[in-house]
Design an enzyme around this catalytic site. Structure first.
Site, PDB file in Angstrom:
ATOM      1  N   ARG A  46       0.849  -1.201   0.000  1.00 47.20           N
ATOM      2  CA  ARG A  46       0.000   0.000   0.000  1.00 47.20           C
ATOM      3  C   ARG A  46       0.885   1.253   0.000  1.00 47.20           C
ATOM      4  O   ARG A  46       0.560   2.259  -0.590  1.00 47.20           O
ATOM      5  CB  ARG A  46      -0.960   0.011   1.203  1.00 47.20           C
ATOM      6  N   LYS A 195      -8.263   7.630 -19.191  1.00 49.10           N
ATOM      7  CA  LYS A 195      -8.604   8.175 -20.502  1.00 49.10           C
ATOM      8  C   LYS A 195      -7.384   8.101 -21.433  1.00 49.10           C
ATOM      9  O   LYS A 195      -6.938   7.022 -21.735  1.00 49.10           O
ATOM     10  CB  LYS A 195      -9.135   9.601 -20.321  1.00 49.10           C
TER      11      LYS A 195
HETATM   12  C1  LIG Z   1     -13.051  10.491 -16.133  1.00 48.23           C
HETATM   13  C2  LIG Z   1     -12.677  11.797 -15.609  1.00 48.23           C
HETATM   14  C3  LIG Z   1     -12.391  11.974 -14.245  1.00 48.23           C
HETATM   15  C4  LIG Z   1     -12.533  10.857 -13.227  1.00 48.23           C
HETATM   16  O1  LIG Z   1     -11.603   9.850 -13.439  1.00 48.23           O
HETATM   17  P1  LIG Z   1     -11.877   8.282 -13.098  1.00 48.23           P
HETATM   18  O2  LIG Z   1     -10.620   7.648 -13.582  1.00 48.23           O
HETATM   19  O3  LIG Z   1     -13.093   7.879 -13.869  1.00 48.23           O
HETATM   20  O4  LIG Z   1     -12.080   8.189 -11.639  1.00 48.23           O
HETATM   21  C5  LIG Z   1     -11.994  13.226 -13.823  1.00 48.23           C
HETATM   22  N1  LIG Z   1     -11.891  14.253 -14.691  1.00 48.23           N
HETATM   23  C6  LIG Z   1     -12.159  14.120 -16.002  1.00 48.23           C
HETATM   24  C7  LIG Z   1     -12.025  15.297 -16.907  1.00 48.23           C
HETATM   25  C8  LIG Z   1     -12.563  12.895 -16.506  1.00 48.23           C
HETATM   26  O5  LIG Z   1     -12.847  12.782 -17.798  1.00 48.23           O
END
Ligand SMILES: *Cc1c(COP(=O)(O)O)cnc(C)c1O
Length: 381
Positions: A46, A195
């Site tokens: 962790r 993303k």
């Molecule tokens: C998806 C997203 C998040 C959150 O991220 P997760 O990996 O889904 O927890 C935060 N900010 C933006 C701009 C996003 O597109």
């Protein structure tokens, strides 16, 4: 080192015990010590894990940062930043941002006594009336999700510095390929690596990059104390995704530009939100602080009824109807009912996240096929 080289090499040495060129997935919970508190820098997974160490070094490097910290999701990274605050503190946040960030702020932290002001940051000076001695953090996203609004990071950073307020920028949409908020004066950069950084729609991951060693110590303490850490397999997937990010981003941006121009003149489309257009209100700032306008855009159909939107969204064959963005495959999303459903309707309408708004994440398929797919779907509207 330039970005393309950092993406492939930063933080990553051949494995000393075998020479493996890829960072191994250290799937272990604990590390054997030579004597009590005598170890090779790893005690318990962790707190530290070698796959994560390699990833954190690479993430730091690509944002020109000293430190990187990696979390089990983008939201967990945001959560760690808010945990720097205490009840009574105030935050000024952009009024158009990722729905999950808004939900975390208003549903989890507002009841705990942290106050949030949501402000349109197209003009950074508009935050000034909200600044007082309790203001500890400014949170912004640029381009914003889903309206592609642009905020001048340098100007915002100057206001924050003057008032001794931390500035955090969610750089998920732009990626370090296009924009480096720390170089523009921000204190913290946050990414949903789910993303574009991961880029293959196969992992949930988030990170923070920063330069201040004391702030890094506080965030590391939060990371290990609260425990929202990614597993080694997730770290490996992000490391592998990063190796091609520069190549992918170029293809996303090239396809994005062609598709934005196609949609702009399409008779069934009312409006295209994409910062590459000269009449986009943030175009000049985007040109100044970004190296590319990217492959994210939102459109409004002339026929904004639920039925028309639904026909368009269920008629695409390549653009898959799904939440998320930034993967190699193209996605189509309805913010009002999907990613931004947690924002109350009045708030959504006020900022422009209307029923007829559709968000596209343009993938890296052949652009002619993507154009055909959109052409065919728009005929059904
Ligand atoms: C998806 C997203 C998040 C959150 O991220 P997760 O990996 O889904 O927890 C935060 N900010 C933006 C701009 C996003 O597109």
């Amino acid at each position: 080192m330039k970005l393309a080289t950092k993406l492939i090499h930063a933080g990553q040495e051949p494995d000393p015990s075998t020479g493996a060129i890829m960072t191994p997935i250290y799937q272990t919970s604990t590390f054997v010590q030579e004597a009590p508190a005598k170890h090779k820098g790893y005690e318990y997974a962790r707190s530290q894990n070698p796959t994560r160490t390699a990833l954190e070094a690479c993430l730091a490097s690509i944002e020109n940062a000293k430190f990187g910290l990696s979390f089990s999701s983008g939201v967990a990274a945001t959560d760690a930043i808010i945990k720097l605050l205490v009840p009574g503190d105030e935050v000024i946040a952009a009024d158009d941002m990722y729905g999950g960030t808004y939900r975390l702020f208003t549903k989890i932290y507002e009841p705990m006594g942290i106050r949030f002001h949501f402000v349109n940051m197209a003009n950074p000076s508009s935050i000034k009336p909200f600044i007082n001695e309790k203001t500890k953090l400014v949170w912004t996203e640029t381009p914003t999700n889903p309206l592609m609004n642009i905020c001048d990071i340098s100007e915002l950073a100057a206001i924050c510095r003057e008032n001794k307020i931390l500035l955090a920028v969610d750089n998920t949409f732009a990626t370090p390929w296009s924009q480096n908020p720390l170089d523009l004066g921000a204190d913290l950069v946050m990414h949903s690596a789910t993303k574009y950084l991961g880029g293959h729609s196969d992992v949930i991951h988030g990170c923070i990059m920063l330069n201040d060693p004391q702030l890094r110590e506080r965030l590391y303490f939060i990371q290990k104390s609260c425990g929202a850490v990614p597993g080694p397999m997730d770290c490996f997937l992000v490391l592998r995704g990063l190796k091609t990010m520069h190549v992918r981003m170029k293809a996303h941006a090239e396809n994005g530009e062609k598709i934005a121009h196609f949609l702009k003149v399409h008779p069934k489309i009312e409006k295209v939100y994409w910062p590459g257009f000269e009449n986009h209100p943030g175009h000049e700032i985007a040109k100044k602080q970004m190296r590319s306008f990217g492959g994210m855009m939102s459109i409004v159909l002339k026929d904004g009824t639920k039925e028309a939107v639904s026909r368009m969204m269920t008629s695409t064959k390549l653009f898959a109807l799904a939440e998320s963005l930034g993967g190699v495959e193209s996605l189509i999303n309805h913010p009002a009912s999907m990613t931004h459903a947690s924002i109350p309707k009045e708030e959504r309408d006020k900022i422009g996240v209307v029923e007829g708004l559709i968000r596209l994440s343009v993938g890296i398929e052949d652009c002619d096929d993507l154009l055909d797919d959109l052409k065919n779907a728009l005929e059904k509207v």
